[in-house]
Every structure is written in structure tokens, then in C-alpha cells.
Design a protein around this motif. Structure first.
Motif, PDB file in Angstrom:
ATOM      1  N   ILE A 122     -24.763 -35.837 -14.000  1.00 55.20           N
ATOM      2  CA  ILE A 122     -25.726 -34.669 -13.836  1.00 55.20           C
ATOM      3  C   ILE A 122     -27.070 -34.984 -13.076  1.00 55.20           C
ATOM      4  CG2 ILE A 122     -27.090 -32.966 -15.063  1.00 55.20           C
ATOM      5  CD1 ILE A 122     -25.167 -33.257 -17.602  1.00 55.20           C
ATOM      6  N   SER A 123     -27.218 -34.407 -12.145  1.00 50.69           N
ATOM      7  CA  SER A 123     -28.547 -34.700 -11.384  1.00 50.69           C
ATOM      8  C   SER A 123     -29.632 -33.617 -11.834  1.00 50.69           C
ATOM      9  CB  SER A 123     -28.039 -34.422  -9.780  1.00 50.69           C
ATOM     10  OG  SER A 123     -27.348 -35.721  -9.361  1.00 50.69           O
ATOM     11  N   GLU A 124     -30.899 -33.743 -11.857  1.00 50.50           N
ATOM     12  CA  GLU A 124     -31.817 -33.280 -12.181  1.00 50.50           C
ATOM     13  C   GLU A 124     -33.165 -33.177 -11.240  1.00 50.50           C
ATOM     14  OE1 GLU A 124     -32.720 -33.918 -16.197  1.00 50.50           O
ATOM     15  OE2 GLU A 124     -30.994 -32.791 -16.798  1.00 50.50           O
ATOM     16  N   TYR A 125     -33.622 -32.191 -11.025  1.00 48.65           N
ATOM     17  CA  TYR A 125     -34.865 -32.302  -9.793  1.00 48.65           C
ATOM     18  C   TYR A 125     -35.841 -31.284 -10.442  1.00 48.65           C
ATOM     19  CZ  TYR A 125     -37.617 -33.226  -6.084  1.00 48.65           C
ATOM     20  OH  TYR A 125     -38.842 -33.508  -5.070  1.00 48.65           O
ATOM     21  N   VAL A 126     -37.215 -31.560 -10.479  1.00 43.01           N
ATOM     22  CA  VAL A 126     -38.259 -30.510 -10.852  1.00 43.01           C
ATOM     23  C   VAL A 126     -38.968 -30.335  -9.633  1.00 43.01           C
ATOM     24  CG1 VAL A 126     -39.964 -29.951 -12.301  1.00 43.01           C
ATOM     25  CG2 VAL A 126     -38.280 -31.105 -13.475  1.00 43.01           C
ATOM     26  N   ALA A 127     -39.238 -29.053  -9.253  1.00 50.15           N
ATOM     27  CA  ALA A 127     -40.163 -28.736  -8.225  1.00 50.15           C
ATOM     28  C   ALA A 127     -40.745 -27.625  -8.295  1.00 50.15           C
ATOM     29  CB  ALA A 127     -38.908 -28.509  -6.982  1.00 50.15           C
ATOM     30  N   GLU A 128     -42.082 -27.540  -7.640  1.00 46.59           N
ATOM     31  CA  GLU A 128     -42.728 -26.161  -7.986  1.00 46.59           C
ATOM     32  C   GLU A 128     -42.680 -25.446  -6.697  1.00 46.59           C
ATOM     33  OE1 GLU A 128     -47.287 -25.190  -9.510  1.00 46.59           O
ATOM     34  OE2 GLU A 128     -46.451 -27.162  -9.858  1.00 46.59           O
ATOM     35  N   MET A 129     -42.443 -24.271  -6.593  1.00 40.59           N
ATOM     36  CA  MET A 129     -42.129 -23.404  -5.369  1.00 40.59           C
ATOM     37  C   MET A 129     -43.380 -22.631  -5.077  1.00 40.59           C
ATOM     38  SD  MET A 129     -38.827 -23.395  -5.266  1.00 40.59           S
ATOM     39  CE  MET A 129     -39.228 -25.070  -5.587  1.00 40.59           C
ATOM     40  N   ASN A 130     -44.150 -23.471  -4.210  1.00 36.63           N
ATOM     41  CA  ASN A 130     -45.501 -22.893  -3.782  1.00 36.63           C
ATOM     42  C   ASN A 130     -45.582 -22.239  -2.339  1.00 36.63           C
ATOM     43  OD1 ASN A 130     -46.778 -24.127  -6.029  1.00 36.63           O
ATOM     44  ND2 ASN A 130     -46.754 -26.078  -5.064  1.00 36.63           N
ATOM     45  N   GLN A 131     -44.325 -21.772  -1.967  1.00 35.62           N
ATOM     46  CA  GLN A 131     -44.414 -21.238  -0.577  1.00 35.62           C
ATOM     47  C   GLN A 131     -43.180 -20.092  -0.511  1.00 35.62           C
ATOM     48  OE1 GLN A 131     -44.464 -23.965   2.712  1.00 35.62           O
ATOM     49  NE2 GLN A 131     -44.877 -22.407   4.218  1.00 35.62           N
ATOM     50  N   ALA A 132     -43.494 -19.007  -0.320  1.00 36.11           N
ATOM     51  CA  ALA A 132     -42.582 -18.161  -0.182  1.00 36.11           C
ATOM     52  C   ALA A 132     -41.674 -18.166   0.790  1.00 36.11           C
ATOM     53  CB  ALA A 132     -43.148 -16.598  -0.341  1.00 36.11           C
ATOM     54  N   GLY A 133     -40.398 -17.891   0.709  1.00 39.42           N
ATOM     55  CA  GLY A 133     -39.489 -17.729   2.151  1.00 39.42           C
ATOM     56  C   GLY A 133     -38.003 -17.931   1.475  1.00 39.42           C
ATOM     57  N   GLU A 134     -37.243 -17.980   2.620  1.00 41.38           N
ATOM     58  CA  GLU A 134     -35.867 -18.212   2.258  1.00 41.38           C
ATOM     59  C   GLU A 134     -35.614 -19.710   2.732  1.00 41.38           C
ATOM     60  OE1 GLU A 134     -33.312 -15.366   3.756  1.00 41.38           O
ATOM     61  OE2 GLU A 134     -34.004 -13.784   2.583  1.00 41.38           O
ATOM     62  N   TYR A 135     -34.999 -20.440   1.949  1.00 46.24           N
ATOM     63  CA  TYR A 135     -34.685 -21.771   2.346  1.00 46.24           C
ATOM     64  C   TYR A 135     -32.955 -22.083   2.040  1.00 46.24           C
ATOM     65  CZ  TYR A 135     -39.510 -22.422   1.408  1.00 46.24           C
ATOM     66  OH  TYR A 135     -40.803 -22.150   1.401  1.00 46.24           O
ATOM     67  N   LEU A 136     -32.559 -22.619   3.125  1.00 48.11           N
ATOM     68  CA  LEU A 136     -31.062 -22.599   3.216  1.00 48.11           C
ATOM     69  C   LEU A 136     -30.977 -24.116   2.612  1.00 48.11           C
ATOM     70  CD1 LEU A 136     -28.335 -21.923   4.495  1.00 48.11           C
ATOM     71  CD2 LEU A 136     -28.879 -23.413   6.302  1.00 48.11           C
ATOM     72  N   ILE A 137     -29.805 -23.677   1.521  1.00 47.57           N
ATOM     73  CA  ILE A 137     -29.175 -25.093   0.704  1.00 47.57           C
ATOM     74  C   ILE A 137     -27.898 -25.525   1.472  1.00 47.57           C
ATOM     75  CG2 ILE A 137     -28.557 -26.046  -1.361  1.00 47.57           C
ATOM     76  CD1 ILE A 137     -30.292 -23.669  -2.645  1.00 47.57           C
ATOM     77  N   VAL A 138     -28.118 -26.956   1.922  1.00 48.33           N
ATOM     78  CA  VAL A 138     -26.743 -27.439   2.579  1.00 48.33           C
ATOM     79  C   VAL A 138     -26.235 -28.543   1.703  1.00 48.33           C
ATOM     80  CG1 VAL A 138     -27.637 -26.710   4.860  1.00 48.33           C
ATOM     81  CG2 VAL A 138     -28.425 -28.857   4.133  1.00 48.33           C
ATOM     82  N   CYS A 139     -25.105 -28.713   1.991  1.00 45.63           N
ATOM     83  CA  CYS A 139     -24.098 -30.114   1.637  1.00 45.63           C
ATOM     84  C   CYS A 139     -24.582 -31.267   2.493  1.00 45.63           C
ATOM     85  CB  CYS A 139     -22.881 -29.976   1.111  1.00 45.63           C
ATOM     86  SG  CYS A 139     -22.160 -31.500   0.669  1.00 45.63           S
ATOM     87  N   ASN A 140     -25.327 -32.144   2.239  1.00 45.60           N
ATOM     88  CA  ASN A 140     -25.568 -33.343   3.277  1.00 45.60           C
ATOM     89  C   ASN A 140     -24.853 -34.493   2.994  1.00 45.60           C
ATOM     90  OD1 ASN A 140     -27.074 -34.271   0.633  1.00 45.60           O
ATOM     91  ND2 ASN A 140     -28.970 -34.183   1.887  1.00 45.60           N
ATOM     92  N   GLU A 141     -23.913 -34.545   2.242  1.00 49.01           N
ATOM     93  CA  GLU A 141     -23.071 -35.315   2.100  1.00 49.01           C
ATOM     94  C   GLU A 141     -21.567 -35.071   2.567  1.00 49.01           C
ATOM     95  OE1 GLU A 141     -23.544 -38.728   1.031  1.00 49.01           O
ATOM     96  OE2 GLU A 141     -25.572 -38.428   0.638  1.00 49.01           O
ATOM     97  N   TYR A 142     -20.720 -35.500   3.521  1.00 49.02           N
ATOM     98  CA  TYR A 142     -19.529 -35.285   3.817  1.00 49.02           C
ATOM     99  C   TYR A 142     -18.289 -35.183   2.798  1.00 49.02           C
ATOM    100  CZ  TYR A 142     -15.263 -34.700   6.482  1.00 49.02           C
ATOM    101  OH  TYR A 142     -14.036 -33.916   6.887  1.00 49.02           O
ATOM    102  N   CYS A 143     -17.958 -33.978   2.647  1.00 46.04           N
ATOM    103  CA  CYS A 143     -17.020 -33.608   1.490  1.00 46.04           C
ATOM    104  C   CYS A 143     -15.715 -33.264   1.811  1.00 46.04           C
ATOM    105  CB  CYS A 143     -17.844 -32.669   0.420  1.00 46.04           C
ATOM    106  SG  CYS A 143     -18.180 -31.190   1.166  1.00 46.04           S
ATOM    107  N   GLY A 144     -15.369 -32.947   3.150  1.00 44.65           N
ATOM    108  CA  GLY A 144     -13.971 -32.701   3.441  1.00 44.65           C
ATOM    109  C   GLY A 144     -14.133 -31.777   4.391  1.00 44.65           C
TER     110      GLY A 144
END
Length: 165
Positions: A122-144
Motif C-alpha cells: 500500500i502506497s500513501e502520500y499526503v499533499a496539500e492542494m494549493n493550486q486550482a487546475g486539472e492535473y493529468l495522472i499518468v502511469c510512469n512505470e511501464y506496465c504492458g
């Protein structure tokens, strides 16, 4: 077979260097506890859909914690669940993620959110969202073969701006 004295020196030097390298590598890997994932939380990756909180992926408002929202994410073959994540501007968000199949990446471009998702961890990360906008979430590990199509969207919305319209 006769070896020249300089050949013997180079053989001894080469073998000694190899042995020293292997000893250093062994100490680093086993004695110092270097492992691929530093997460102490594990999960049965074959039963991810049955185990909380991954049986209910999505955005959840929480109280009494150091963060305002928990975003539970399950990655699987070329797909993130949920496909769209919307959180309010200024919120402190804990991302909790795992994968059901192979190693995936989870990176929200333009932010410092970047995790490696490994089966059984299980991976966890805490972040504060201080800038409005749309952020593309990508897979940055080759998975197939469908790796390039694996994406999601993080939307940080200013709730005050939407109410004034």
C-alpha cells in the motif's frame, strides 16, 4: 601455462575489485535493509476488491485526522479507479493506493505527487492542494501494451469561484 607477473597483478586486482563490489552490494542490500518498497503496509493483491478501504475506491471526507480527504485508488491493467478525482482547493489530501496486478506508477503531472504502486503493498502520500487546475495522472512505470492509455485526472476546484457563477 605461464602468466606474466603483470597479468597476475591485473587478475588479482580484477578479482579483488569484483569481490569488494559484491561485499559492498551484499551489505547494502541485506544488512542495511535496502528493499524495493519502503512501505510497511501490505495487502493480499489477489483480494484487493474485498479489503477496506480498497473495496470502496474514491474520494472520502474524513474528520479527526491531519488531512481533510482520503483518496483511495486501485490501479489495474491500464486503468485507475476512480478515473476522475475532484478535491477542493486548499484541502489536505491523503492518497492511498495499491495495484491488483503489476507495478504501476501514479504521478500527477505538475505536482509533487509521485508514487510507485507494487502488488502486495500500500502506497500513501499526503499533499496539500494549493493550486486550482486539472492535473493529468499518468502511469510512469511501464506496465504492458496498454501503458500509454493508462491515465486519470485530478481536478482541484475552487468551490468559492463555482458558487459565484
Amino acid at each position: 601455462m605461464h602468466l606474466h607477473k603483470y597479468e597476475k597483478w591485473w587478475l588479482v586486482f580484477g578479482c579483488g575489485t569484483l569481490v569488494a563490489f559484491l561485499i559492498i552490494l551484499g551489505i547494502g542490500a541485506f544488512h542495511n535493509g535496502t528493499h524495493p518498497n519502503n512501505s510497511k503496509k501490505t495487502i493480499n493483491y489477489e483480494k484487493v476488491n474485498e479489503i477496506a478501504p480498497f473495496n470502496n475506491p474514491g474520494i472520502h471526507k474524513v474528520k479527526g485526522k491531519e488531512w481533510d480527504y482520503e483518496v483511495v485508488i486501485v490501479a489495474s491493467a491500464f486503468y485507475y479507479d476512480p478515473p476522475v478525482i475532484e478535491v477542493p482547493l486548499g484541502a489536505k489530501v491523503k492518497f492511498i493506493a495499491t495495484t491488483k496486478d503489476v507495478i504501476h506508477g501514479f504521478q500527477a503531472a505538475g505536482t509533487n505527487i509521485n508514487m510507485m504502486l507494487e502488488p502486495g503493498y500500500i502506497s500513501e502520500y499526503v499533499a496539500e492542494m494549493n493550486q486550482a487546475g486539472e492535473y493529468l495522472i499518468v502511469c510512469n512505470e511501464y506496465c504492458g501494451t496498454g501503458h500509454t492509455a493508462m491515465h486519470s485526472m485530478l481536478k482541484v476546484v475552487n468551490e468559492n469561484a463555482t458558487e459565484s457563477h
